[in-house]
Design a protein around this motif. Structure first.
Motif, mmCIF file in Angstrom:
data_model
loop_
_atom_site.group_PDB
_atom_site.id
_atom_site.type_symbol
_atom_site.label_atom_id
_atom_site.label_comp_id
_atom_site.label_asym_id
_atom_site.label_seq_id
_atom_site.Cartn_x
_atom_site.Cartn_y
_atom_site.Cartn_z
ATOM 1 N N LEU A 97 -20.449 -2.642 37.338
ATOM 2 C CA LEU A 97 -21.404 -3.735 37.334
ATOM 3 C C LEU A 97 -22.618 -3.402 36.468
ATOM 4 O O LEU A 97 -23.387 -4.289 36.117
ATOM 5 C CB LEU A 97 -21.878 -4.035 38.761
ATOM 6 C CG LEU A 97 -20.833 -4.593 39.727
ATOM 7 C CD1 LEU A 97 -21.412 -4.652 41.139
ATOM 8 C CD2 LEU A 97 -20.367 -5.973 39.293
ATOM 9 N N TYR A 98 -22.781 -2.136 36.159
ATOM 10 C CA TYR A 98 -23.972 -1.695 35.455
ATOM 11 C C TYR A 98 -23.613 -0.723 34.331
ATOM 12 O O TYR A 98 -22.544 -0.125 34.318
ATOM 13 C CB TYR A 98 -24.914 -0.999 36.435
ATOM 14 C CG TYR A 98 -24.236 0.097 37.232
ATOM 15 C CD1 TYR A 98 -24.096 1.391 36.719
ATOM 16 C CD2 TYR A 98 -23.713 -0.166 38.495
ATOM 17 C CE1 TYR A 98 -23.452 2.381 37.429
ATOM 18 C CE2 TYR A 98 -23.064 0.832 39.220
ATOM 19 C CZ TYR A 98 -22.942 2.098 38.680
ATOM 20 O OH TYR A 98 -22.301 3.079 39.392
ATOM 21 N N THR A 99 -24.538 -0.607 33.393
ATOM 22 C CA THR A 99 -24.351 0.347 32.292
ATOM 23 C C THR A 99 -25.538 1.297 32.173
ATOM 24 O O THR A 99 -25.485 2.258 31.411
ATOM 25 C CB THR A 99 -24.183 -0.412 30.960
ATOM 26 O OG1 THR A 99 -25.314 -1.271 30.767
ATOM 27 C CG2 THR A 99 -22.903 -1.236 30.956
ATOM 28 N N THR A 100 -26.604 1.007 32.926
ATOM 29 C CA THR A 100 -27.789 1.871 32.898
ATOM 30 C C THR A 100 -28.186 2.241 34.317
ATOM 31 O O THR A 100 -27.768 1.600 35.298
ATOM 32 C CB THR A 100 -28.978 1.155 32.230
ATOM 33 O OG1 THR A 100 -29.374 0.040 33.057
ATOM 34 C CG2 THR A 100 -28.609 0.654 30.847
ATOM 35 N N ASN A 101 -29.013 3.268 34.442
ATOM 36 C CA ASN A 101 -29.482 3.687 35.764
ATOM 37 C C ASN A 101 -30.323 2.598 36.430
ATOM 38 O O ASN A 101 -30.281 2.429 37.644
ATOM 39 C CB ASN A 101 -30.305 4.972 35.636
ATOM 40 C CG ASN A 101 -29.434 6.184 35.343
ATOM 41 O OD1 ASN A 101 -28.245 6.200 35.663
ATOM 42 N ND2 ASN A 101 -30.019 7.205 34.729
ATOM 43 N N ALA A 102 -31.075 1.855 35.616
ATOM 44 C CA ALA A 102 -31.902 0.782 36.164
ATOM 45 C C ALA A 102 -31.041 -0.310 36.788
ATOM 46 O O ALA A 102 -31.337 -0.823 37.868
ATOM 47 C CB ALA A 102 -32.792 0.196 35.079
#
Length: 218
Positions: A13-18
């Motif tokens: 669902l994500y590609t960055t830590n944020a």
């Protein structure tokens, strides 16, 4: 030639830590709502005693408020969040809108009305009326005081039948639906002041027959 889709590859669902943090917070909020729904249903079925329900509900409501602040940019309102994720949890939504446990909203077995309770509730009425007179209008100014007032008011046996109780719970719901910095209009503030003073007068009319209290309004 387009790249082949690997069906064994994990979908993220994500590609960055944020983004990962954001989805983690949203998942936590989702879990709190589900837990609150189950708690409400268990309490209604008498599967959970009031002594366990009240602190558990208060803790979940507190956690919900904290989480909502952390995801405010992605969650304009709790209703939109529940609609987005197809959450059918009406009991949890109602409890969130009211902002206090059902034991406070519907309490009718609080025991004898002691002089200490009368003094505390009177002070809470005065504090809230004074806040309105000082032109406090923002949610973060009024909600904590009103919540304290409703909690102390609910201690009194028979308070569930007083008209003032439903009025104050209604204002709790209104304030709960506002952002922290959002303010009541002057028309709303005037109506709120009228409802609170009416509830205050009703409070002492209800007590005077049993205790003969000689007190004056705020």
């Amino acid at each position: 030639m387009s790249a082949r889709l690997n069906l064994d590859e994990e979908v993220r669902l994500y590609t960055t830590n944020a983004e990962r943090e954001k989805y983690g917070l949203l998942a936590t909020l989702f879990g709190i709502i589900v837990a609150l729904e189950y708690l409400e249903r268990a309490y209604v079925r008498d599967s959970v005693p009031a002594s366990e329900y009240s602190p558990a509900c208060t803790r979940l409501l507190s956690q919900y408020k904290t989480m909502l602040k952390l995801v405010s940019d992605d969650v304009p309102s709790i209703e939109q969040f529940m609609s987005r994720y197809r959450m059918d949890h009406p009991a949890a939504l109602h409890r969130i809108q009211v902002g206090v446990p059902a034991t406070v909203e519907h309490s009718s077995e609080a025991g004898p009305e002691t002089a200490k309770w009368v003094a505390e509730t009177t002070q809470n009425f005065i504090t809230f009326v004074d806040a309105l007179k000082l032109r406090m209008r923002a949610k973060d100014q009024l909600h904590p005081i009103l919540q304290e007032l409703v909690t102390s008011y609910a201690r009194f046996k028979g308070s569930k039948d007083w008209e003032g109780r439903s009025k104050m719970v209604g204002w709790l719901i209104t304030l709960n639906g506002m952002k922290a910095s959002e303010e009541l209009t002057e028309e709303q503030a005037r109506q709120l002041s009228f409802d609170i003073e009416h509830a205050y007068a009703e409070f002492f009319r209800s007590l005077s027959g049993r205790e003969g209290s000689d007190v004056h309004g705020p």
